[in-house]
Design a protein around this motif. Structure first.
Motif, PDB file in Angstrom:
ATOM      1  N   ALA A   1       0.860  -1.201   0.000  1.00 53.79           N
ATOM      2  CA  ALA A   1       0.000   0.000   0.000  1.00 53.79           C
ATOM      3  C   ALA A   1       0.886   1.237   0.000  1.00 53.79           C
ATOM      4  N   ILE A   2       0.570   2.146  -0.896  1.00 50.70           N
ATOM      5  CA  ILE A   2       1.368   3.370  -1.047  1.00 50.70           C
ATOM      6  C   ILE A   2       0.409   4.553  -1.148  1.00 50.70           C
ATOM      7  N   THR A   3       0.765   5.640  -0.482  1.00 54.87           N
ATOM      8  CA  THR A   3      -0.113   6.817  -0.511  1.00 54.87           C
ATOM      9  C   THR A   3      -0.061   7.487  -1.887  1.00 54.87           C
ATOM     10  N   ASP A   4      -1.110   8.224  -2.206  1.00 56.04           N
ATOM     11  CA  ASP A   4      -1.199   8.940  -3.486  1.00 56.04           C
ATOM     12  C   ASP A   4      -1.711  10.348  -3.183  1.00 56.04           C
ATOM     13  N   PRO A   5      -0.976  11.411  -3.470  1.00 59.34           N
ATOM     14  CA  PRO A   5       0.298  11.492  -4.188  1.00 59.34           C
ATOM     15  C   PRO A   5       1.463  11.031  -3.323  1.00 59.34           C
TER      16      PRO A   5
ATOM     17  N   PRO B   1      -3.981   8.991   4.957  1.00 61.18           N
ATOM     18  CA  PRO B   1      -4.781   7.959   4.295  1.00 61.18           C
ATOM     19  C   PRO B   1      -5.714   7.215   5.255  1.00 61.18           C
ATOM     20  N   GLU B   2      -6.813   6.718   4.690  1.00 59.13           N
ATOM     21  CA  GLU B   2      -7.692   5.821   5.462  1.00 59.13           C
ATOM     22  C   GLU B   2      -6.948   4.497   5.633  1.00 59.13           C
ATOM     23  N   LEU B   3      -7.310   3.753   6.666  1.00 60.54           N
ATOM     24  CA  LEU B   3      -6.712   2.428   6.833  1.00 60.54           C
ATOM     25  C   LEU B   3      -7.226   1.541   5.697  1.00 60.54           C
ATOM     26  N   PRO B   4      -6.328   0.840   5.020  1.00 59.42           N
ATOM     27  CA  PRO B   4      -6.773   0.052   3.865  1.00 59.42           C
ATOM     28  C   PRO B   4      -7.733  -1.082   4.258  1.00 59.42           C
ATOM     29  N   GLU B   5      -8.778  -1.285   3.426  1.00 56.60           N
ATOM     30  CA  GLU B   5      -9.725  -2.377   3.706  1.00 56.60           C
ATOM     31  C   GLU B   5      -9.079  -3.712   3.382  1.00 56.60           C
ATOM     32  N   GLU B   6      -8.463  -3.760   2.187  1.00 58.89           N
ATOM     33  CA  GLU B   6      -7.729  -4.970   1.806  1.00 58.89           C
ATOM     34  C   GLU B   6      -6.371  -4.868   2.505  1.00 58.89           C
ATOM     35  N   VAL B   7      -6.045  -5.873   3.327  1.00 60.70           N
ATOM     36  CA  VAL B   7      -4.856  -5.727   4.181  1.00 60.70           C
ATOM     37  C   VAL B   7      -3.561  -5.903   3.377  1.00 60.70           C
TER      38      VAL B   7
ATOM     39  N   ILE C   1       3.363  -1.331   4.016  1.00 59.46           N
ATOM     40  CA  ILE C   1       2.729  -0.009   3.908  1.00 59.46           C
ATOM     41  C   ILE C   1       3.833   1.047   3.931  1.00 59.46           C
ATOM     42  N   TYR C   2       3.858   1.901   2.929  1.00 60.12           N
ATOM     43  CA  TYR C   2       4.822   3.011   2.921  1.00 60.12           C
ATOM     44  C   TYR C   2       4.179   4.241   3.521  1.00 60.12           C
ATOM     45  N   LEU C   3       4.848   4.828   4.498  1.00 63.01           N
ATOM     46  CA  LEU C   3       4.391   6.110   5.037  1.00 63.01           C
ATOM     47  C   LEU C   3       5.558   7.079   4.991  1.00 63.01           C
ATOM     48  N   CYS C   4       5.256   8.320   4.643  1.00 63.26           N
ATOM     49  CA  CYS C   4       6.292   9.351   4.587  1.00 63.26           C
ATOM     50  C   CYS C   4       5.781  10.556   5.366  1.00 63.26           C
ATOM     51  N   SER C   5       6.416  10.842   6.484  1.00 63.47           N
ATOM     52  CA  SER C   5       5.971  11.969   7.307  1.00 63.47           C
ATOM     53  C   SER C   5       7.181  12.632   7.952  1.00 63.47           C
TER      54      SER C   5
ATOM     55  N   LEU D   1       4.033  -4.692   7.610  1.00 66.71           N
ATOM     56  CA  LEU D   1       5.275  -3.962   7.871  1.00 66.71           C
ATOM     57  C   LEU D   1       5.122  -2.530   7.365  1.00 66.71           C
ATOM     58  N   ILE D   2       5.469  -1.561   8.214  1.00 66.69           N
ATOM     59  CA  ILE D   2       5.465  -0.157   7.756  1.00 66.69           C
ATOM     60  C   ILE D   2       6.891   0.233   7.398  1.00 66.69           C
ATOM     61  N   ILE D   3       7.069   0.745   6.196  1.00 66.47           N
ATOM     62  CA  ILE D   3       8.358   1.351   5.850  1.00 66.47           C
ATOM     63  C   ILE D   3       8.156   2.851   6.001  1.00 66.47           C
TER      64      ILE D   3
END
Ligand code: PLP
Length: 400
Positions: free
Chosen positions: A126-130, A159-165, A169-173, A200-202
């Motif tokens: 799962a990757i955020t957009d943009p 992002p919302e928590l993904p329904e399909e697990v 997961i990439y997060l950039c903050s 796993l969160i990257i």
């Protein structure tokens, strides 16, 4: 016959920055007298902090002697730098790591690209957009299926928590490109979700040094349980102007585990170490000594003074655009300002408009993903006087 890796053929043309350069050059050819101001690129300005320059010189002097010469170092980085990372970036926040959990790199880009290699091919991502384009491209190179998580003003760019697990997961903050940052509550929701679903969160913290809000965690490990489910990637590029020097680090906590095909849970840390030792011969000693200097009270003061200039620039851009009635986001915990284009203009349409009418270059949001359409990104990495000039030009444009 040699076969190519077909995954590389599926990549979209990476034309964003090339197209910006081409359009800017075309304009300059027809308007040679025009002074074009570039607020598009996310690269820092020099010079490096004095304490860093001194350390780099000293490292070169070391190499000029037989006694202090350094050849190959440890692939995961020298113990003194890994200890400095722990002592300076984590311990003060009450986060404890051993040196084995820190891997010194040549910047965030390489490890973001290399990490997918130790994870199974059939993991859903799962990757955020943009998004910073490298996440999508590296996962496409690895041939994985990707789900996109929209980040818009409606969900505060969280992002919302993904329904399909997803497994990854990439997060950039703070975020590139939106300039927004996740609050403690928002990040906690993701850590809890990842733990409950064995994902796993990257976590890309390349812009950590820009955080100003108390409510925004500097590290994902400030959140309870994150050591079980997150790998954090940091860089000295934006923290200390190292985009050309090259140094960063990746944290792979001992607790992070993934499933082997026989069902057993295995820690990722030794697997990542094995990969690093085989494919990476270590970061440059000179760059490492420069990074060490950043991780000192003096280095902190000097590099934060540089960042204060970028913060002030961001404020000038944001206030200028807000006064003109534009809808703007980010810019507080980040060097990036994300702006909705007026009158439903497309990202590229607004880019052309700003270039032609104000001779200012921005970055079209659609280059960062579908949800970036109708937005542009301004970068605050620039000379303060030039930034002021750009904002004045945009103001004149509105008056015309
Ligand atoms: N991550 C993000 C979000 C970035 O914006 C960048 C560079 O712009 C990087 C990683 C790569 O940085 P580095 O210079 O450390 O490779």
């Amino acid at each position: 016959m040699i076969k190519v890796n077909d995954n590389f053929l599926k990549l979209k043309e990476s034309y964003l920055f090339t197209e910006i350069v081409n359009r800017t050059r075309a304009y300059q050819r027809t308007h040679p007298e025009a002074e074009v101001i570039k607020l598009g690129v996310g690269d820092v300005r020099g010079p490096l902090a004095p304490v860093v320059i001194e350390a780099l010189h000293k490292a070169v002097d070391d190499l000029a002697t037989t006694e202090r010469f350094h050849g190959y170092g440890l692939e995961n980085g020298p113990e003194w730098l890994r200890q400095a990372v722990i002592a300076f970036d984590y311990q003060p926040k009450g986060i404890h790591f051993t040196a084995e959990e820190i891997f010194i790199s040549d910047g965030a880009g390489s490890d973001l690209g290399n990490l997918p290699e130790i994870l199974g091919h059939d993991n859903l991502v799962a990757i955020t957009d943009p998004v910073y384009p490298a996440y999508v491209d590296t996962q496409m190179m690895a041939g994985r299926s990707i789900i996109m998580l929209p980040c818009t003003p409606e969900n505060d760019f969280c992002p919302e928590l993904p329904e399909e697990v997803p497994a990854i997961i990439y997060l950039c903050s703070p975020n590139n490109p939106t300039g927004t940052a996740m609050t403690r509550t928002q990040l906690t929701r993701f850590v809890d979700y990842a733990r409950n679903n064995h994902s796993l969160i990257i976590f890309d913290g390349a812009y950590e040094a820009f955080i100003q809000d108390e409510d925004v965690p500097h590290s994902i490990y400030e959140i309870d349980g994150a050591k079980e489910c997150a790998i954090e990637i940091r860089s000295f590029s934006k923290t200390a102007g190292f985009t050309g020097v090259r140094c960063g680090y990746t944290v792979v906590p001992n607790e992070v585990k993934a499933q082997a095909s026989d069902g057993t849970l295995v820690p990722l840390n030794p697997i990542w170490l094995r990969r690093v030792c085989t494919k990476y011969n270590g970061t440059s000693y000179i760059a490492e000594r420069g990074a060490e200097a950043v991780l000192t009270p003096e280095g902190y003061t000097q590099t934060r003074a540089q960042i204060a200039v970028y913060h002030a620039n961001a404020e000038v851009i944001m206030n200028g655009l807000k006064t003109l009635g534009y809808e703007v986001y980010g810019g507080i915990n980040s060097p990036y300002i994300w702006m909705r284009t007026p009158d439903n203009m497309g990202s590229w349409e607004f880019f052309d408009y700003l270039l032609n009418e104000a001779q200012v270059v921005c970055t079209p949001g659609v280059g960062f993903g579908q949800k970036g359409e109708g937005f542009v990104r301004f970068s605050a990495f620039g000379d303060p006087n030039t930034i002021l000039k750009a904002v004045e030009r945009i103001k004149l444009l509105q008056k015309a």
